[in-house]
Design a protein around this motif. Structure first.
Motif, PDB file in Angstrom:
ATOM      1  N   ILE A 173       0.833  -1.201   0.000  1.00 47.29           N
ATOM      2  CA  ILE A 173       0.000   0.000   0.000  1.00 47.29           C
ATOM      3  C   ILE A 173       0.867   1.250   0.000  1.00 47.29           C
ATOM      4  CG2 ILE A 173      -1.525   1.418   1.443  1.00 47.29           C
ATOM      5  CD1 ILE A 173      -2.985  -1.077   2.261  1.00 47.29           C
ATOM      6  N   GLU A 174       0.525   2.185  -0.871  1.00 45.86           N
ATOM      7  CA  GLU A 174       1.099   3.523  -0.828  1.00 45.86           C
ATOM      8  C   GLU A 174      -0.029   4.458  -0.433  1.00 45.86           C
ATOM      9  OE1 GLU A 174       3.298   4.824  -4.203  1.00 45.86           O
ATOM     10  OE2 GLU A 174       4.259   2.872  -4.496  1.00 45.86           O
ATOM     11  N   PHE A 175       0.103   5.082   0.739  1.00 39.97           N
ATOM     12  CA  PHE A 175      -0.966   5.935   1.237  1.00 39.97           C
ATOM     13  C   PHE A 175      -1.240   7.105   0.299  1.00 39.97           C
ATOM     14  CE2 PHE A 175       0.565   4.573   5.644  1.00 39.97           C
ATOM     15  CZ  PHE A 175      -0.331   3.513   5.696  1.00 39.97           C
ATOM     16  N   MET A 176      -2.509   7.367   0.061  1.00 40.62           N
ATOM     17  CA  MET A 176      -2.946   8.550  -0.678  1.00 40.62           C
ATOM     18  C   MET A 176      -3.799   9.369   0.277  1.00 40.62           C
ATOM     19  SD  MET A 176      -3.946   7.072  -4.457  1.00 40.62           S
ATOM     20  CE  MET A 176      -4.590   5.494  -3.914  1.00 40.62           C
ATOM     21  N   ARG A 177      -3.371  10.612   0.542  1.00 40.04           N
ATOM     22  CA  ARG A 177      -4.087  11.461   1.495  1.00 40.04           C
ATOM     23  C   ARG A 177      -4.371  12.828   0.886  1.00 40.04           C
ATOM     24  NH1 ARG A 177      -1.881  11.758   7.416  1.00 40.04           N
ATOM     25  NH2 ARG A 177       0.135  12.314   6.524  1.00 40.04           N
ATOM     26  N   SER A 178      -5.396  13.468   1.369  1.00 37.40           N
ATOM     27  CA  SER A 178      -5.719  14.816   0.925  1.00 37.40           C
ATOM     28  C   SER A 178      -4.703  15.800   1.504  1.00 37.40           C
ATOM     29  CB  SER A 178      -7.126  15.202   1.378  1.00 37.40           C
ATOM     30  OG  SER A 178      -7.165  15.330   2.796  1.00 37.40           O
ATOM     31  N   GLU A 179      -4.648  16.984   0.922  1.00 40.80           N
ATOM     32  CA  GLU A 179      -3.764  18.022   1.463  1.00 40.80           C
ATOM     33  C   GLU A 179      -4.143  18.347   2.900  1.00 40.80           C
ATOM     34  OE1 GLU A 179      -3.237  21.552  -0.825  1.00 40.80           O
ATOM     35  OE2 GLU A 179      -3.058  20.464  -2.722  1.00 40.80           O
ATOM     36  N   ARG A 180      -5.431  18.411   3.153  1.00 41.12           N
ATOM     37  CA  ARG A 180      -5.899  18.724   4.509  1.00 41.12           C
ATOM     38  C   ARG A 180      -5.403  17.685   5.510  1.00 41.12           C
ATOM     39  NH1 ARG A 180     -11.743  17.172   6.804  1.00 41.12           N
ATOM     40  NH2 ARG A 180     -11.568  18.088   8.866  1.00 41.12           N
ATOM     41  N   ASP A 181      -5.494  16.404   5.152  1.00 41.99           N
ATOM     42  CA  ASP A 181      -5.075  15.358   6.078  1.00 41.99           C
ATOM     43  C   ASP A 181      -3.562  15.322   6.255  1.00 41.99           C
ATOM     44  OD1 ASP A 181      -7.660  14.607   6.624  1.00 41.99           O
ATOM     45  OD2 ASP A 181      -7.686  12.917   5.236  1.00 41.99           O
ATOM     46  N   ARG A 182      -2.829  15.628   5.188  1.00 42.07           N
ATOM     47  CA  ARG A 182      -1.364  15.664   5.315  1.00 42.07           C
ATOM     48  C   ARG A 182      -0.915  16.813   6.207  1.00 42.07           C
ATOM     49  NH1 ARG A 182      -1.459  14.589  -0.337  1.00 42.07           N
ATOM     50  NH2 ARG A 182      -0.933  16.769  -0.752  1.00 42.07           N
ATOM     51  N   ALA A 183      -1.700  17.894   6.238  1.00 42.99           N
ATOM     52  CA  ALA A 183      -1.338  19.076   7.032  1.00 42.99           C
ATOM     53  C   ALA A 183      -1.932  19.043   8.438  1.00 42.99           C
ATOM     54  CB  ALA A 183      -1.814  20.332   6.310  1.00 42.99           C
ATOM     55  N   ALA A 184      -2.661  17.995   8.768  1.00 46.86           N
ATOM     56  CA  ALA A 184      -3.347  17.939  10.067  1.00 46.86           C
ATOM     57  C   ALA A 184      -2.363  17.943  11.228  1.00 46.86           C
ATOM     58  CB  ALA A 184      -4.223  16.691  10.135  1.00 46.86           C
ATOM     59  N   LEU A 185      -2.782  18.527  12.335  1.00 42.05           N
ATOM     60  CA  LEU A 185      -1.961  18.558  13.545  1.00 42.05           C
ATOM     61  C   LEU A 185      -1.863  17.182  14.173  1.00 42.05           C
ATOM     62  CD1 LEU A 185      -3.415  21.766  15.280  1.00 42.05           C
ATOM     63  CD2 LEU A 185      -1.321  21.593  13.909  1.00 42.05           C
ATOM     64  N   ARG A 186      -0.786  16.977  14.904  1.00 35.92           N
ATOM     65  CA  ARG A 186      -0.699  15.771  15.719  1.00 35.92           C
ATOM     66  C   ARG A 186      -1.570  15.975  16.961  1.00 35.92           C
ATOM     67  NH1 ARG A 186       5.672  13.845  15.219  1.00 35.92           N
ATOM     68  NH2 ARG A 186       5.571  13.450  12.969  1.00 35.92           N
ATOM     69  N   LEU A 187      -1.888  14.868  17.629  1.00 33.64           N
ATOM     70  CA  LEU A 187      -2.825  14.934  18.744  1.00 33.64           C
ATOM     71  C   LEU A 187      -2.364  15.896  19.827  1.00 33.64           C
ATOM     72  CD1 LEU A 187      -5.412  13.935  20.066  1.00 33.64           C
ATOM     73  CD2 LEU A 187      -4.092  12.024  21.019  1.00 33.64           C
ATOM     74  N   ALA A 188      -1.100  15.842  20.215  1.00 34.47           N
ATOM     75  CA  ALA A 188      -0.592  16.722  21.272  1.00 34.47           C
ATOM     76  C   ALA A 188      -0.691  18.186  20.854  1.00 34.47           C
ATOM     77  CB  ALA A 188       0.850  16.358  21.611  1.00 34.47           C
ATOM     78  N   GLU A 189      -0.380  18.479  19.589  1.00 32.44           N
ATOM     79  CA  GLU A 189      -0.462  19.844  19.087  1.00 32.44           C
ATOM     80  C   GLU A 189      -1.911  20.345  19.094  1.00 32.44           C
ATOM     81  OE1 GLU A 189       3.185  19.744  15.814  1.00 32.44           O
ATOM     82  OE2 GLU A 189       1.210  18.966  15.266  1.00 32.44           O
ATOM     83  N   ALA A 190      -2.816  19.480  18.653  1.00 33.18           N
ATOM     84  CA  ALA A 190      -4.223  19.855  18.582  1.00 33.18           C
ATOM     85  C   ALA A 190      -4.792  20.122  19.977  1.00 33.18           C
ATOM     86  CB  ALA A 190      -5.028  18.768  17.887  1.00 33.18           C
ATOM     87  N   THR A 191      -4.382  19.307  20.934  1.00 37.08           N
ATOM     88  CA  THR A 191      -4.854  19.472  22.309  1.00 37.08           C
ATOM     89  C   THR A 191      -4.313  20.758  22.915  1.00 37.08           C
ATOM     90  OG1 THR A 191      -4.973  17.055  22.565  1.00 37.08           O
ATOM     91  CG2 THR A 191      -5.008  18.386  24.574  1.00 37.08           C
ATOM     92  N   ALA A 192      -3.007  20.987  22.731  1.00 34.88           N
ATOM     93  CA  ALA A 192      -2.358  22.170  23.309  1.00 34.88           C
ATOM     94  C   ALA A 192      -2.891  23.468  22.696  1.00 34.88           C
ATOM     95  CB  ALA A 192      -0.848  22.073  23.123  1.00 34.88           C
ATOM     96  N   SER A 193      -3.239  23.429  21.426  1.00 31.04           N
ATOM     97  CA  SER A 193      -3.691  24.654  20.733  1.00 31.04           C
ATOM     98  C   SER A 193      -5.171  24.937  20.940  1.00 31.04           C
ATOM     99  CB  SER A 193      -3.400  24.523  19.234  1.00 31.04           C
ATOM    100  OG  SER A 193      -4.232  23.519  18.656  1.00 31.04           O
ATOM    101  N   GLY A 194      -5.899  24.005  21.559  1.00 26.76           N
ATOM    102  CA  GLY A 194      -7.325  24.201  21.748  1.00 26.76           C
ATOM    103  C   GLY A 194      -8.156  23.779  20.549  1.00 26.76           C
ATOM    104  N   THR A 195      -7.499  23.162  19.552  1.00 25.28           N
ATOM    105  CA  THR A 195      -8.229  22.659  18.397  1.00 25.28           C
ATOM    106  C   THR A 195      -9.266  21.628  18.805  1.00 25.28           C
ATOM    107  OG1 THR A 195      -6.317  23.058  16.957  1.00 25.28           O
ATOM    108  CG2 THR A 195      -7.964  21.501  16.158  1.00 25.28           C
ATOM    109  N   LEU A 196      -8.893  20.826  19.808  1.00 24.70           N
ATOM    110  CA  LEU A 196      -9.826  19.867  20.398  1.00 24.70           C
ATOM    111  C   LEU A 196     -10.182  20.381  21.773  1.00 24.70           C
ATOM    112  CD1 LEU A 196      -8.130  16.478  19.468  1.00 24.70           C
ATOM    113  CD2 LEU A 196     -10.112  17.543  18.386  1.00 24.70           C
ATOM    114  N   PRO A 197     -11.318  21.029  21.925  1.00 24.34           N
ATOM    115  CA  PRO A 197     -11.688  21.633  23.214  1.00 24.34           C
ATOM    116  C   PRO A 197     -12.045  20.589  24.251  1.00 24.34           C
ATOM    117  CG  PRO A 197     -13.511  21.766  21.700  1.00 24.34           C
ATOM    118  CD  PRO A 197     -12.355  21.206  20.908  1.00 24.34           C
ATOM    119  N   GLU A 198     -12.121  21.054  25.501  1.00 25.04           N
ATOM    120  CA  GLU A 198     -12.605  20.166  26.559  1.00 25.04           C
ATOM    121  C   GLU A 198     -14.034  19.740  26.237  1.00 25.04           C
ATOM    122  OE1 GLU A 198     -10.866  19.177  29.272  1.00 25.04           O
ATOM    123  OE2 GLU A 198      -9.103  20.256  28.552  1.00 25.04           O
ATOM    124  N   ARG A 199     -14.400  18.582  26.727  1.00 19.32           N
ATOM    125  CA  ARG A 199     -15.757  18.103  26.491  1.00 19.32           C
ATOM    126  C   ARG A 199     -16.763  19.029  27.127  1.00 19.32           C
ATOM    127  NH1 ARG A 199     -17.390  13.183  25.246  1.00 19.32           N
ATOM    128  NH2 ARG A 199     -18.665  12.885  27.079  1.00 19.32           N
TER     129      ARG A 199
END
Length: 199
Positions: A173-199
């Motif tokens: 398999i050779e992964f094919m991803r959208s530009e958006r998915d290739r540019a997505a933040l890692r989980l720690a980055e998303a959490t720290a930046s508030g991209t994923l808010p508290e429940r």
């Protein structure tokens, strides 16, 4: 009879319908509101149905949608099944207060088995298509709103998702991803930046 199997991540289930084959083909009950209510403990209201067709190797996600109030708790729920082909379907727990936060579970969905996954709000979703022209159907509890959509890098080493290296025919398999998915933040980055808010 349709079987619901709860995954190790609370709020996620695999649904395996009973297949009824005869000389004309196969019939299966893919979704039943009363059974979903009985198992999940609430109504699942379908506001939008999406269909995606993917080549083998297409990797989509990890995607999650917030609710109108900007929280994960009120976000979008999904009921996902495969009409044709097969996918490695992954659920990722993005709920910061969950004991399984950051963990993932995978289910092989196929058009032959007609199985599905149900994801509660706050759970991320990703798929890897294992066959050409794989057809997925998504029943969504809310309509698509780009303002509320979030993406996490599906190849984030911290998630450690064990993606298959070969497709359904044994080809690499050779992964094919959208530009958006290739540019997505890692989980720690998303959490720290508030991209994923508290429940």
């Amino acid at each position: 009879m349709t079987q619901w199997r709860e995954l190790p991540i609370a709020g996620a289930w695999e649904i395996v319908p009973e297949l009824h084959p005869d000389d004309r083909g196969v019939n299966a009950e893919l979704f039943k509101a009363s059974l979903t209510r009985e198992v999940a403990g609430r109504d699942f209201s379908t506001s939008q149905v999406n269909c995606s067709i993917s080549k083998a190797g297409v990797l989509r996600g990890v995607h999650v949608a917030l609710g109108e109030d900007g929280t994960l708790a009120s976000g979008q729920e999904k009921y996902v099944t495969v009409a044709s082909g097969s996918v490695f379907d992954v659920v990722v727990d993005l709920r910061s207060d969950s004991p399984t936060f950051g963990s993932w579970e995978a289910v092989l969905l196929s058009g032959e088995r007609r199985n599905a996954v149900f994801l509660s709000a706050g759970l991320g979703h990703a798929i890897l298509a294992l066959t050409e022209d794989t057809v997925l159907l998504y029943l969504c509890s809310s309509e698509y709103d780009p303002r509320l959509e979030r993406a996490i890098d599906a190849l984030d080493p911290a998630l450690g998702i064990e993606w298959p290296s070969k497709d359904a025919h044994g080809h690499p398999i050779e992964f094919m991803r959208s530009e958006r998915d290739r540019a997505a933040l890692r989980l720690a980055e998303a959490t720290a930046s508030g991209t994923l808010p508290e429940r």
